[in-house]
Design a protein around this motif. Structure first.
Motif, PDB file in Angstrom:
ATOM      1  N   PRO A  75      39.092  42.630  52.755  1.00  0.00           N
ATOM      2  CA  PRO A  75      38.863  42.968  51.341  1.00  0.00           C
ATOM      3  C   PRO A  75      39.703  44.169  50.916  1.00  0.00           C
ATOM      4  O   PRO A  75      39.975  45.069  51.711  1.00  0.00           O
ATOM      5  CB  PRO A  75      37.367  43.306  51.296  1.00  0.00           C
ATOM      6  CG  PRO A  75      36.780  42.685  52.517  1.00  0.00           C
ATOM      7  CD  PRO A  75      37.861  42.710  53.554  1.00  0.00           C
ATOM      8  N   ALA A  76      40.113  44.151  49.649  1.00  0.00           N
ATOM      9  CA  ALA A  76      40.836  45.299  49.081  1.00  0.00           C
ATOM     10  C   ALA A  76      39.803  46.279  48.549  1.00  0.00           C
ATOM     11  O   ALA A  76      39.241  46.092  47.470  1.00  0.00           O
ATOM     12  CB  ALA A  76      41.767  44.828  47.965  1.00  0.00           C
ATOM     13  N   GLY A  77      39.531  47.319  49.306  1.00  0.00           N
ATOM     14  CA  GLY A  77      38.432  48.223  48.985  1.00  0.00           C
ATOM     15  C   GLY A  77      38.632  49.057  47.736  1.00  0.00           C
ATOM     16  O   GLY A  77      37.662  49.510  47.127  1.00  0.00           O
ATOM     17  N   ALA A  79      40.162  48.088  44.868  1.00  0.00           N
ATOM     18  CA  ALA A  79      40.478  47.282  43.683  1.00  0.00           C
ATOM     19  C   ALA A  79      39.204  46.951  42.910  1.00  0.00           C
ATOM     20  O   ALA A  79      38.101  46.996  43.447  1.00  0.00           O
ATOM     21  CB  ALA A  79      41.179  45.991  44.101  1.00  0.00           C
ATOM     22  N   TRP A  81      36.653  44.295  40.956  1.00  0.00           N
ATOM     23  CA  TRP A  81      36.113  43.067  41.544  1.00  0.00           C
ATOM     24  C   TRP A  81      37.047  41.879  41.342  1.00  0.00           C
ATOM     25  O   TRP A  81      37.250  41.079  42.262  1.00  0.00           O
ATOM     26  CB  TRP A  81      34.731  42.753  40.958  1.00  0.00           C
ATOM     27  CG  TRP A  81      34.755  42.248  39.539  1.00  0.00           C
ATOM     28  CD1 TRP A  81      34.626  42.969  38.402  1.00  0.00           C
ATOM     29  CD2 TRP A  81      34.975  40.894  39.130  1.00  0.00           C
ATOM     30  NE1 TRP A  81      34.731  42.162  37.303  1.00  0.00           N
ATOM     31  CE2 TRP A  81      34.942  40.879  37.707  1.00  0.00           C
ATOM     32  CE3 TRP A  81      35.173  39.695  39.802  1.00  0.00           C
ATOM     33  CZ2 TRP A  81      35.112  39.710  36.969  1.00  0.00           C
ATOM     34  CZ3 TRP A  81      35.353  38.527  39.071  1.00  0.00           C
ATOM     35  CH2 TRP A  81      35.325  38.539  37.671  1.00  0.00           C
ATOM     36  N   SER A  83      40.405  41.723  40.812  1.00  0.00           N
ATOM     37  CA  SER A  83      41.617  41.813  41.631  1.00  0.00           C
ATOM     38  C   SER A  83      41.295  41.596  43.105  1.00  0.00           C
ATOM     39  O   SER A  83      42.047  40.942  43.833  1.00  0.00           O
ATOM     40  CB  SER A  83      42.281  43.183  41.444  1.00  0.00           C
ATOM     41  OG  SER A  83      42.682  43.366  40.101  1.00  0.00           O
ATOM     42  N   ALA A  84      40.156  42.146  43.545  1.00  0.00           N
ATOM     43  CA  ALA A  84      39.773  42.012  44.950  1.00  0.00           C
ATOM     44  C   ALA A  84      39.477  40.558  45.302  1.00  0.00           C
ATOM     45  O   ALA A  84      39.924  40.048  46.338  1.00  0.00           O
ATOM     46  CB  ALA A  84      38.560  42.890  45.244  1.00  0.00           C
ATOM     47  N   LYS A  87      42.772  38.482  45.231  1.00  0.00           N
ATOM     48  CA  LYS A  87      43.616  38.750  46.399  1.00  0.00           C
ATOM     49  C   LYS A  87      43.048  38.076  47.636  1.00  0.00           C
ATOM     50  O   LYS A  87      43.788  37.499  48.449  1.00  0.00           O
ATOM     51  CB  LYS A  87      43.726  40.257  46.618  1.00  0.00           C
ATOM     52  CG  LYS A  87      44.622  40.639  47.789  1.00  0.00           C
ATOM     53  CD  LYS A  87      44.746  42.151  47.902  1.00  0.00           C
ATOM     54  CE  LYS A  87      45.651  42.527  49.080  1.00  0.00           C
ATOM     55  NZ  LYS A  87      45.790  44.001  49.207  1.00  0.00           N
ATOM     56  N   ARG A  88      41.726  38.134  47.798  1.00  0.00           N
ATOM     57  CA  ARG A  88      41.102  37.554  48.988  1.00  0.00           C
ATOM     58  C   ARG A  88      41.248  36.036  48.996  1.00  0.00           C
ATOM     59  O   ARG A  88      41.547  35.426  50.026  1.00  0.00           O
ATOM     60  CB  ARG A  88      39.612  37.928  49.009  1.00  0.00           C
ATOM     61  CG  ARG A  88      38.969  37.780  50.405  1.00  0.00           C
ATOM     62  CD  ARG A  88      39.112  39.082  51.161  1.00  0.00           C
ATOM     63  NE  ARG A  88      38.853  38.943  52.580  1.00  0.00           N
ATOM     64  CZ  ARG A  88      37.638  38.922  53.137  1.00  0.00           C
ATOM     65  NH1 ARG A  88      36.572  39.012  52.381  1.00  0.00           N
ATOM     66  NH2 ARG A  88      37.505  38.829  54.446  1.00  0.00           N
ATOM     67  N   MET A 126      31.533  41.083  46.748  1.00  0.00           N
ATOM     68  CA  MET A 126      32.480  41.561  45.747  1.00  0.00           C
ATOM     69  C   MET A 126      31.952  41.325  44.336  1.00  0.00           C
ATOM     70  O   MET A 126      32.117  42.161  43.442  1.00  0.00           O
ATOM     71  CB  MET A 126      33.829  40.857  45.922  1.00  0.00           C
ATOM     72  CG  MET A 126      34.558  41.209  47.193  1.00  0.00           C
ATOM     73  SD  MET A 126      36.123  40.303  47.307  1.00  0.00           S
ATOM     74  CE  MET A 126      36.658  40.816  48.942  1.00  0.00           C
TER      75      MET A 126
END
Length: 233
Positions: A75-77, A79, A81, A83-84, A87-88, A126
């Motif tokens: 996970p992009a911590g 970013a 919700w 964008s995260a 990306k995931r 997320m």
């Protein structure tokens, strides 16, 4: 090279080694060609040796899915919700593209493994930490479906490649009965600038639908009632 293969075959057998060898075989020759006998041959062991690490073919397939899911980026911590999540999921799609057989196998699984559940729990988290209620998140996950693991069940599969003259005849015969289907089929067939060549751009279509969903979820987050919605009748 032969010496490296012999060294690898002499290495102690483990569950991880069995699963990664199975993934490599499926990547190379397709999932339909995978068998316990072929896998044992690749590892330089007798087939019975595999059953110390996987109970049967179904457990082998579960483990192979786990290997693929483990390739999904963390996970992009830092970013927001949206964008995260985006990306995931695109990372999941890249993992599935590296292993074209995986979507077929995932569709046959009836019970998610702990690895898959951990990934799903992270994705759900997320949405929850992004301000979504549990009720709305429940509906969001239904709407996302298999897209959370990087693939979709397409309504329009790409047809086998045919020469332009034959294709024109096919379209002409279809046009009278199915004018709108033919219209969008011809539009896709003429997209010569598609990054994947003539026809539909699968990556664009995946991201197009994903962004539509995420934008819709964002609007619903602001308006969704605090309690669960009534069931449809």
């Amino acid at each position: 090279m032969a010496e490296q293969v012999d060294t690898a075959r002499r290495a102690p057998l483990s569950r991880d080694r069995v699963l990664r060898a199975a993934v490599a075989l499926a990547d190379e020759a397709g999932i339909d060609s995978l068998s316990m006998r072929k896998l044992a041959q690749e590892l330089g062991v007798v087939p019975m040796a595999l059953y110390k690490h996987v109970a049967n073919k179904e457990e082998l397939l579960d483990g192979m899915v786990d290997v693929v899911v483990d390739e999904i980026g963390p996970p992009a911590g830092d970013a927001d919700w949206k964008s995260a999540v985006r990306k995931r999921i695109l990372s999941a799609r890249q993992a599935l593209l590296r292993h074209p057989w995986a979507s077929r196998v995932i569709e046959t699984r009836t019970t998610p493994t702990p690895v898959v559940l951990t990934y799903m729990d992270s994705l759900i988290g997320m949405f929850r930490t992004g301000g979504f209620s549990a009720d709305l998140t429940h509906h969001v996950m239904h709407a996302m479906g298999s897209r959370i693991l990087g693939f979709t069940q397409e309504m329009f599969d790409d047809s086998p490649s045919v020469d332009p003259a034959t294709q024109a005849v096919i379209f002409q015969e279809m046009a009278t009965k199915y004018p709108y289907v033919t219209e969008i089929a011809m539009a896709a067939a003429h997209e010569d600038d598609s990054i994947v060549g003539q026809g539909c751009d699968d990556q664009f279509e995946f991201e197009f639908a994903l962004d539509l969903l995420l934008d819709g979820f964002e609007r619903l987050r602001e308006t969704w009632p605090s309690g669960p919605r009534p069931r449809a009748t």
